[in-house]
Design a protein around this motif. Structure first.
Motif, PDB file in Angstrom:
ATOM      1  N   UNK A 156     -48.506  63.943  94.309  1.00 11.00           N
ATOM      2  CA  UNK A 156     -49.079  63.950  92.967  1.00 11.00           C
ATOM      3  C   UNK A 156     -48.758  62.657  92.241  1.00 11.00           C
ATOM      4  N   UNK A 157     -49.332  62.507  91.067  1.00 14.97           N
ATOM      5  CA  UNK A 157     -49.092  61.292  90.285  1.00 14.97           C
ATOM      6  C   UNK A 157     -47.620  61.164  89.916  1.00 14.97           C
ATOM      7  N   UNK A 158     -47.001  62.284  89.529  1.00 16.05           N
ATOM      8  CA  UNK A 158     -45.593  62.236  89.111  1.00 16.05           C
ATOM      9  C   UNK A 158     -44.680  61.816  90.257  1.00 16.05           C
ATOM     10  N   UNK A 159     -44.912  62.366  91.449  1.00 18.70           N
ATOM     11  CA  UNK A 159     -44.052  62.022  92.580  1.00 18.70           C
ATOM     12  C   UNK A 159     -44.255  60.570  92.995  1.00 18.70           C
ATOM     13  N   UNK A 160     -45.502  60.098  92.938  1.00 17.33           N
ATOM     14  CA  UNK A 160     -45.752  58.687  93.275  1.00 17.33           C
ATOM     15  C   UNK A 160     -45.031  57.755  92.299  1.00 17.33           C
TER      16      UNK A 160
END
Length: 256
Positions: A156-160
């Motif tokens: 997801x965007x947060x993990x990236x």
């Protein structure tokens, strides 16, 4: 290591110089002779026996499974993030469980990790980057070398962003550069043959959603009302007149 002592102006002083070899852990250099005899390497011994009953709950959840190989012949260690109950499993127990799986099921040779981040919730399924770093750092050097690729499915965007900004600080450099992001299952088949590793049904269903809305994992919903799913009308408004009878058309043109 060198030491010196002296006196001046009525006060004693001593200087202890440590070589750069002690930058990692200077405590060993400061031990007395008696204590140094008990100094030992604290790396975990993966050959030590472990009671499998300690991990019965995690085994039933199938959080970690050793299954199949990738196209390069590396053994795949499958990790399903959604199956991990982070609020009730301590980091130390998770580490012992990972070591137990590696010791009992991982064959010799290189291996890779397939981590499925699909629909993972931070509060429910994420053990935290610091715990993951501890697990990797505590692995014996042999296992670190054998781990060659870390496939990160459905990031997801947060993990990236977290890995891009904090990963270099909290993750070992060796692990950081082994991460390979895989946004869709069809791209994963280029590295791991389809059918080689069991894919949970919810992962497949989520991947189908991404086929039509690829930005869903990044918190962007291009069609929140799902208007694209509404069937098209058979006739446009401008063509309704074509279905009128000649009498209706005459009336509309002359009296309306």
């Amino acid at each position: 290591m060198a030491s010196a002592s002296g006196s001046g102006s009525g006060s004693d002083f001593s200087v202890l110089v440590l070589g750069s070899d002690f930058a990692t852990d200077a405590g060993a250099a400061l031990l007395t002779t008696a204590d140094r005899e008990e100094w030992h390497d604290c790396l975990p011994d993966l050959s030590a026996p472990a009671d499998a009953s300690d991990f019965t709950d995690l085994e039933e959840l199938q959080v970690v499974r050793v299954q199949g190989t990738d196209r390069a012949g590396r053994t795949v260690v499958r990790v399903v993030g959604k199956f991990f109950p982070a609020p009730v499993i301590e980091g130390e127990r998770l580490k012992r469980y990972v070591f137990y799986k590696l010791r009992t099921e991982l064959p010799e040779g290189p291996f890779c990790i397939l981590y499925m981040h699909t629909t993972v919730q931070s509060d429910d399924n994420n053990p935290g980057m610091s715990i993951l770093r501890t697990i990797y750092e505590d692995l014996p050097p042999e296992y670190k070398e054998r781990l060659q690729v870390f496939y990160f499915l459905h990031p997801g965007l947060r993990s990236r962003l977290a890995i891009a900004t904090l990963g270099r600080l909290f993750l070992s450099g060796g692990l950081y550069w082994k991460i390979k992001y895989v946004s869709r299952l069809e791209y994963l088949w280029g590295d791991i043959r389809k059918g080689e590793v069991e894919i949970p049904e919810f992962v497949t269903e989520h991947d189908k959603v991404l086929e039509h809305r690829p930005l869903t994992d990044y918190g962007i919903e291009p069609d929140p009302l799902h208007l694209g799913d509404v069937p098209a009308m058979g006739y446009s408004v401008g063509r309704y007149e074509d279905k009128w009878s000649p009498e209706d058309r005459f009336y509309s043109r002359n009296y309306m």
